[in-house]
Design a protein around this motif. Sequence first.
Motif, PDB file in Angstrom:
ATOM      1  N   LYS A   1       0.816  -1.225   0.000  1.00  0.00           N
ATOM      2  CA  LYS A   1       0.000   0.000   0.000  1.00  0.00           C
ATOM      3  C   LYS A   1       0.848   1.272   0.000  1.00  0.00           C
ATOM      4  O   LYS A   1       0.315   2.367   0.015  1.00  0.00           O
ATOM      5  N   MET A   2       2.167   1.099   0.041  1.00  0.00           N
ATOM      6  CA  MET A   2       3.063   2.248   0.185  1.00  0.00           C
ATOM      7  C   MET A   2       3.596   2.722  -1.157  1.00  0.00           C
ATOM      8  O   MET A   2       3.590   1.990  -2.141  1.00  0.00           O
ATOM      9  N   LEU A   3       4.095   3.944  -1.147  1.00  0.00           N
ATOM     10  CA  LEU A   3       4.770   4.543  -2.292  1.00  0.00           C
ATOM     11  C   LEU A   3       6.174   4.913  -1.831  1.00  0.00           C
ATOM     12  O   LEU A   3       6.361   5.376  -0.698  1.00  0.00           O
ATOM     13  N   SER A   4       7.156   4.755  -2.677  1.00  0.00           N
ATOM     14  CA  SER A   4       8.515   5.148  -2.332  1.00  0.00           C
ATOM     15  C   SER A   4       8.629   6.666  -2.362  1.00  0.00           C
ATOM     16  O   SER A   4       8.032   7.327  -3.218  1.00  0.00           O
ATOM     17  N   GLU A   5       9.405   7.212  -1.443  1.00  0.00           N
ATOM     18  CA  GLU A   5       9.606   8.657  -1.419  1.00  0.00           C
ATOM     19  C   GLU A   5      10.245   9.149  -2.715  1.00  0.00           C
ATOM     20  O   GLU A   5      10.112  10.323  -3.067  1.00  0.00           O
ATOM     21  N   ASP A   6      10.916   8.269  -3.440  1.00  0.00           N
ATOM     22  CA  ASP A   6      11.507   8.644  -4.723  1.00  0.00           C
ATOM     23  C   ASP A   6      10.446   8.898  -5.790  1.00  0.00           C
ATOM     24  O   ASP A   6      10.733   9.499  -6.818  1.00  0.00           O
ATOM     25  N   SER A   7       9.207   8.422  -5.541  1.00  0.00           N
ATOM     26  CA  SER A   7       8.155   8.564  -6.555  1.00  0.00           C
ATOM     27  C   SER A   7       7.114   9.632  -6.225  1.00  0.00           C
ATOM     28  O   SER A   7       6.190   9.847  -7.001  1.00  0.00           O
ATOM     29  N   VAL A   8       7.278  10.302  -5.067  1.00  0.00           N
ATOM     30  CA  VAL A   8       6.309  11.318  -4.650  1.00  0.00           C
ATOM     31  C   VAL A   8       7.059  12.580  -4.223  1.00  0.00           C
ATOM     32  O   VAL A   8       7.919  12.519  -3.342  1.00  0.00           O
ATOM     33  N   ALA A   9       6.733  13.691  -4.820  1.00  0.00           N
ATOM     34  CA  ALA A   9       7.357  14.957  -4.436  1.00  0.00           C
ATOM     35  C   ALA A   9       6.993  15.284  -2.989  1.00  0.00           C
ATOM     36  O   ALA A   9       5.852  15.059  -2.564  1.00  0.00           O
ATOM     37  N   GLU A  10       7.942  15.786  -2.242  1.00  0.00           N
ATOM     38  CA  GLU A  10       7.697  16.104  -0.831  1.00  0.00           C
ATOM     39  C   GLU A  10       6.513  17.042  -0.654  1.00  0.00           C
ATOM     40  O   GLU A  10       5.755  16.926   0.317  1.00  0.00           O
ATOM     41  N   ASP A  11       6.300  17.953  -1.567  1.00  0.00           N
ATOM     42  CA  ASP A  11       5.164  18.875  -1.492  1.00  0.00           C
ATOM     43  C   ASP A  11       3.828  18.148  -1.600  1.00  0.00           C
ATOM     44  O   ASP A  11       2.786  18.701  -1.242  1.00  0.00           O
ATOM     45  N   ASP A  12       3.840  16.913  -2.089  1.00  0.00           N
ATOM     46  CA  ASP A  12       2.612  16.136  -2.273  1.00  0.00           C
ATOM     47  C   ASP A  12       2.369  15.103  -1.170  1.00  0.00           C
ATOM     48  O   ASP A  12       1.376  14.383  -1.210  1.00  0.00           O
ATOM     49  N   TRP A  13       3.262  15.006  -0.194  1.00  0.00           N
ATOM     50  CA  TRP A  13       3.104  13.997   0.865  1.00  0.00           C
ATOM     51  C   TRP A  13       1.777  14.164   1.594  1.00  0.00           C
ATOM     52  O   TRP A  13       1.169  13.195   2.012  1.00  0.00           O
ATOM     53  N   GLU A  14       1.334  15.395   1.757  1.00  0.00           N
ATOM     54  CA  GLU A  14       0.084  15.656   2.474  1.00  0.00           C
ATOM     55  C   GLU A  14      -1.111  14.964   1.799  1.00  0.00           C
ATOM     56  O   GLU A  14      -2.107  14.651   2.459  1.00  0.00           O
ATOM     57  N   ASP A  15      -0.998  14.699   0.520  1.00  0.00           N
ATOM     58  CA  ASP A  15      -2.066  14.009  -0.218  1.00  0.00           C
ATOM     59  C   ASP A  15      -2.139  12.516   0.116  1.00  0.00           C
ATOM     60  O   ASP A  15      -3.049  11.831  -0.334  1.00  0.00           O
ATOM     61  N   HIS A  16      -1.185  12.035   0.893  1.00  0.00           N
ATOM     62  CA  HIS A  16      -1.087  10.597   1.176  1.00  0.00           C
ATOM     63  C   HIS A  16      -1.153  10.287   2.677  1.00  0.00           C
ATOM     64  O   HIS A  16      -0.591   9.287   3.134  1.00  0.00           O
ATOM     65  N   LEU A  17      -1.855  11.106   3.454  1.00  0.00           N
ATOM     66  CA  LEU A  17      -2.001  10.865   4.887  1.00  0.00           C
ATOM     67  C   LEU A  17      -2.822   9.605   5.111  1.00  0.00           C
ATOM     68  O   LEU A  17      -3.807   9.353   4.416  1.00  0.00           O
ATOM     69  N   ILE A  18      -2.414   8.793   6.124  1.00  0.00           N
ATOM     70  CA  ILE A  18      -3.172   7.584   6.428  1.00  0.00           C
ATOM     71  C   ILE A  18      -3.711   7.550   7.860  1.00  0.00           C
ATOM     72  O   ILE A  18      -4.765   6.998   8.103  1.00  0.00           O
ATOM     73  N   PHE A  19      -2.970   8.104   8.827  1.00  0.00           N
ATOM     74  CA  PHE A  19      -3.512   8.193  10.191  1.00  0.00           C
ATOM     75  C   PHE A  19      -2.666   9.154  11.023  1.00  0.00           C
ATOM     76  O   PHE A  19      -1.569   9.521  10.655  1.00  0.00           O
ATOM     77  N   ARG A  20      -3.241   9.550  12.148  1.00  0.00           N
ATOM     78  CA  ARG A  20      -2.586  10.441  13.104  1.00  0.00           C
ATOM     79  C   ARG A  20      -2.022   9.604  14.234  1.00  0.00           C
ATOM     80  O   ARG A  20      -2.702   8.734  14.773  1.00  0.00           O
ATOM     81  N   ALA A  21      -0.771   9.867  14.612  1.00  0.00           N
ATOM     82  CA  ALA A  21      -0.147   9.155  15.731  1.00  0.00           C
ATOM     83  C   ALA A  21      -0.726   9.681  17.040  1.00  0.00           C
ATOM     84  O   ALA A  21      -1.168  10.817  17.129  1.00  0.00           O
ATOM     85  N   GLY A  22      -0.652   8.880  18.030  1.00  0.00           N
ATOM     86  CA  GLY A  22      -1.114   9.347  19.331  1.00  0.00           C
ATOM     87  C   GLY A  22      -1.800   8.300  20.030  1.00  0.00           C
ATOM     88  O   GLY A  22      -2.008   7.859  20.986  1.00  0.00           O
TER      89      GLY A  22
END
Length: 149
Positions: free
Chosen positions: A128-149
Motif C-alpha cells: 500500500k506504500m509509495l517510495s519517497e523517490d516517486s512522490v514529491a515532498e510537497d505532495d506527501w500531504e495528499d497521502h495521509l493515512i492516520f494520526r499518531a497518538g
Amino acid sequence: MAAIVEPFWKRKTLAELDRTEWESLCDGCGLCCLQKLEDEDDGSVYYTRVACKLLDLTSCRCSDYPNRRQYVADCIQLTPAQADQFRWLPPTCAYRRVAEGKDLLAWHHLVCGDPDAVHRAGISQSGKMLSEDSVAEDDWEDHLIFRAG
C-alpha cells in the motif's frame, strides 16, 4: 514440574534487553519508516503512505539496515533511552507497547512464531506504500493515512 518463564519482554525493561532481544521486538510493520508530517499548530504527527527510499515496499524491512544512516541521515535510531518519546510510534508497535508496560499483540512474530502474521493482520502497509523517490515532498500531504497518538 518446571517453572514457567515469562518471555523476555515481560520480565525485562527495554534498557535490560540485549541487542538481539531489542532487534527482535521489531514486528516488521514498516510504519516507523513511513514519512510523517507534523502539524505546526498542535504538534500532531500524521503518517503518510510515503515510505523511506530504503524500505522494501512488500516485506516492510529496510533494504540496507546496517548502513541506513549513511543513506538516510535523519533515520531515527530507536533506543531504550528514548522510550518516553515513543508516543509517535503506532500503538501496535512492540517498542512502544513494552515501554508502556503492555504485552505484545497476538500477531507479533515473537508470540505467534510467524513473521508474516503482521501483514495478514493488516497492521503493515505492505503493498500500500509509495517510495519517497516517486512522490514529491510537497505532495506527501495528499497521502495521509492516520494520526499518531
